[in-house]
Design a protein around this motif. Structure first.
Motif, PDB file in Angstrom:
ATOM      1  N   HIS A   1       0.838  -1.202   0.000  1.00  0.00           N
ATOM      2  CA  HIS A   1       0.000   0.000   0.000  1.00  0.00           C
ATOM      3  C   HIS A   1       0.872   1.250   0.000  1.00  0.00           C
ATOM      4  CE1 HIS A   1      -3.860  -1.991   0.633  1.00  0.00           C
ATOM      5  NE2 HIS A   1      -3.241  -2.790   1.477  1.00  0.00           N
ATOM      6  N   SER A   2       0.550   2.183  -0.873  1.00  0.00           N
ATOM      7  CA  SER A   2       1.290   3.443  -0.899  1.00  0.00           C
ATOM      8  C   SER A   2       0.384   4.636  -0.612  1.00  0.00           C
ATOM      9  CB  SER A   2       1.960   3.635  -2.272  1.00  0.00           C
ATOM     10  OG  SER A   2       0.988   3.639  -3.309  1.00  0.00           O
ATOM     11  N   GLU A   3      -0.869   4.363  -0.202  1.00  0.00           N
ATOM     12  CA  GLU A   3      -1.802   5.450   0.096  1.00  0.00           C
ATOM     13  C   GLU A   3      -1.355   6.176   1.369  1.00  0.00           C
ATOM     14  OE1 GLU A   3      -2.596   2.261  -0.198  1.00  0.00           O
ATOM     15  OE2 GLU A   3      -4.449   1.966  -1.348  1.00  0.00           O
ATOM     16  N   SER A   4      -1.364   7.487   1.298  1.00  0.00           N
ATOM     17  CA  SER A   4      -0.936   8.307   2.431  1.00  0.00           C
ATOM     18  C   SER A   4      -1.671   7.939   3.705  1.00  0.00           C
ATOM     19  CB  SER A   4      -1.159   9.792   2.102  1.00  0.00           C
ATOM     20  OG  SER A   4      -0.938  10.595   3.236  1.00  0.00           O
ATOM     21  N   ILE A   5      -2.959   7.748   3.590  1.00  0.00           N
ATOM     22  CA  ILE A   5      -3.785   7.519   4.772  1.00  0.00           C
ATOM     23  C   ILE A   5      -3.444   6.195   5.454  1.00  0.00           C
ATOM     24  CG2 ILE A   5      -5.924   6.279   4.198  1.00  0.00           C
ATOM     25  CD1 ILE A   5      -7.364   8.880   4.885  1.00  0.00           C
ATOM     26  N   VAL A   6      -3.096   5.170   4.660  1.00  0.00           N
ATOM     27  CA  VAL A   6      -2.723   3.866   5.217  1.00  0.00           C
ATOM     28  C   VAL A   6      -1.389   3.976   5.941  1.00  0.00           C
ATOM     29  CG1 VAL A   6      -2.092   1.497   4.642  1.00  0.00           C
ATOM     30  CG2 VAL A   6      -4.008   2.591   3.457  1.00  0.00           C
ATOM     31  N   LEU A   7      -0.433   4.636   5.306  1.00  0.00           N
ATOM     32  CA  LEU A   7       0.899   4.768   5.898  1.00  0.00           C
ATOM     33  C   LEU A   7       0.851   5.614   7.167  1.00  0.00           C
ATOM     34  CD1 LEU A   7       2.891   5.344   2.594  1.00  0.00           C
ATOM     35  CD2 LEU A   7       2.623   3.203   3.860  1.00  0.00           C
ATOM     36  N   PHE A   8       0.063   6.686   7.144  1.00  0.00           N
ATOM     37  CA  PHE A   8      -0.082   7.537   8.330  1.00  0.00           C
ATOM     38  C   PHE A   8      -0.639   6.728   9.495  1.00  0.00           C
ATOM     39  CE2 PHE A   8      -2.418  10.245  11.201  1.00  0.00           C
ATOM     40  CZ  PHE A   8      -1.582  11.332  11.382  1.00  0.00           C
ATOM     41  N   LYS A   9      -1.638   5.895   9.211  1.00  0.00           N
ATOM     42  CA  LYS A   9      -2.259   5.090  10.270  1.00  0.00           C
ATOM     43  C   LYS A   9      -1.234   4.146  10.904  1.00  0.00           C
ATOM     44  CE  LYS A   9      -6.097   1.922  11.198  1.00  0.00           C
ATOM     45  NZ  LYS A   9      -5.285   0.909  11.898  1.00  0.00           N
ATOM     46  N   ILE A  10      -0.410   3.507  10.090  1.00  0.00           N
ATOM     47  CA  ILE A  10       0.591   2.579  10.621  1.00  0.00           C
ATOM     48  C   ILE A  10       1.567   3.315  11.537  1.00  0.00           C
ATOM     49  CG2 ILE A  10       2.534   1.088  10.017  1.00  0.00           C
ATOM     50  CD1 ILE A  10       0.993   0.414   7.411  1.00  0.00           C
ATOM     51  N   LEU A  11       2.055   4.460  11.080  1.00  0.00           N
ATOM     52  CA  LEU A  11       3.010   5.220  11.895  1.00  0.00           C
ATOM     53  C   LEU A  11       2.348   5.780  13.148  1.00  0.00           C
ATOM     54  CD1 LEU A  11       5.224   7.318   9.444  1.00  0.00           C
ATOM     55  CD2 LEU A  11       5.842   5.288  10.728  1.00  0.00           C
ATOM     56  N   ASN A  12       1.157   6.326  12.985  1.00  0.00           N
ATOM     57  CA  ASN A  12       0.483   6.980  14.097  1.00  0.00           C
ATOM     58  C   ASN A  12       0.053   5.981  15.169  1.00  0.00           C
ATOM     59  OD1 ASN A  12      -0.684   9.586  15.100  1.00  0.00           O
ATOM     60  ND2 ASN A  12      -2.582   8.419  14.969  1.00  0.00           N
ATOM     61  N   ASP A  13      -0.416   4.812  14.729  1.00  0.00           N
ATOM     62  CA  ASP A  13      -0.948   3.828  15.680  1.00  0.00           C
ATOM     63  C   ASP A  13       0.138   2.945  16.298  1.00  0.00           C
ATOM     64  OD1 ASP A  13      -3.372   4.854  14.972  1.00  0.00           O
ATOM     65  OD2 ASP A  13      -4.114   3.060  13.945  1.00  0.00           O
ATOM     66  N   HIS A  14       1.233   2.691  15.558  1.00  0.00           N
ATOM     67  CA  HIS A  14       2.177   1.664  16.002  1.00  0.00           C
ATOM     68  C   HIS A  14       3.629   2.132  16.126  1.00  0.00           C
ATOM     69  CE1 HIS A  14      -1.074  -1.193  15.529  1.00  0.00           C
ATOM     70  NE2 HIS A  14      -1.241  -0.812  14.281  1.00  0.00           N
ATOM     71  N   ASN A  15       3.978   3.222  15.477  1.00  0.00           N
ATOM     72  CA  ASN A  15       5.340   3.771  15.561  1.00  0.00           C
ATOM     73  C   ASN A  15       6.417   2.693  15.369  1.00  0.00           C
ATOM     74  OD1 ASN A  15       7.224   5.831  15.940  1.00  0.00           O
ATOM     75  ND2 ASN A  15       7.388   5.440  18.128  1.00  0.00           N
TER      76      ASN A  15
END
Length: 218
Positions: free
Chosen positions: A95-109
């Protein structure tokens, strides 16, 4: 230097490729690799491991383990952190969608986040070395989006991200209350806020999606 590594991907040849690439590294790492190909297999591997994992490669899209409510590699992250608290976590995704990547970083770091289309062999070796040494590594798509996320945080709370993502996947508004466990009025209010942030006075879901694409959110 020996490194105990967990690699989780539903395509065994991909894991073999990662192992081959990392075995020819200039940094002296010797990998002791354990593989899993589904959420269920990974779960049992993680909780039953005799030796702590030092690095965990987790693909996002995996066959789910419904019994444990584990539906993706993202859901495995808390399991790794619980049973192997010192492990460095590297998330890999198509997945390269901004929203998917943001969620991974924001939720799990995670310690690393790599979009598969971003990297070649040398990039994987650099990422591994960087992360083992205690630094974070994000592939170029993630770095590109990072520059815009801060200014878009207002639209990026968890429910708004899910609304945009589900709409982009073709889910109709009438199905959103069941999927998000929100009332229709709550969803309508959130969509109105999203439109306001996007500068849309009136419009359909397609207008919202068009602007979200324009702003690099999906």
């Amino acid at each position: 230097m020996e490194v105990n590594v967990l690699m989780v991907d539903d395509h065994p040849p991909i894991i073999e490729g990662y192992k081959s690439i990392l075995s020819y590294n200039p940094h002296g790492y010797k990998l002791n690799t354990t593989s899993a190909h589904s959420c269920e297999g990974a779960y049992h591997t993680i909780i039953n491991a005799k030796t702590p994992f030092e690095v965990a490669f987790l693909d996002v899209t995996l066959p789910p383990f419904i019994e444990k409510n584990i539906h993706s590699g993202e859901d495995l992250i808390p399991v790794v952190k619980k049973y192997h608290p010192e492990a460095k976590i590297i998330v890999l995704t198509s997945h390269s969608e901004s929203i998917v990547l943001f969620k991974i970083l924001n939720d799990h770091n995670p310690n690393g986040l790599l979009v598969k289309s971003d990297f070649q062999s040398k990039d994987l070796v650099i990422a591994f070395d960087t992360i083992v040494k205690g630094e974070v590594y994000y592939s170029q798509t993630v770095v590109k989006y990072q520059k815009t996320w801060e200014e878009k945080n207002k639209v990026m709370d968890n429910y708004n991200r899910q609304i945009l993502l589900l709409l982009s996947q073709g889910v109709k508004t009438k199905r959103l209350p069941d999927l998000l466990h929100l009332s229709k009025s709550a969803i309508d209010k959130r969509k109105a806020i999203i439109k306001q942030i996007f500068g849309i006075d009136k419009g359909t879901d397609e207008d919202i999606l068009r602007e979200a694409r324009k702003q690099g959110l999906i």
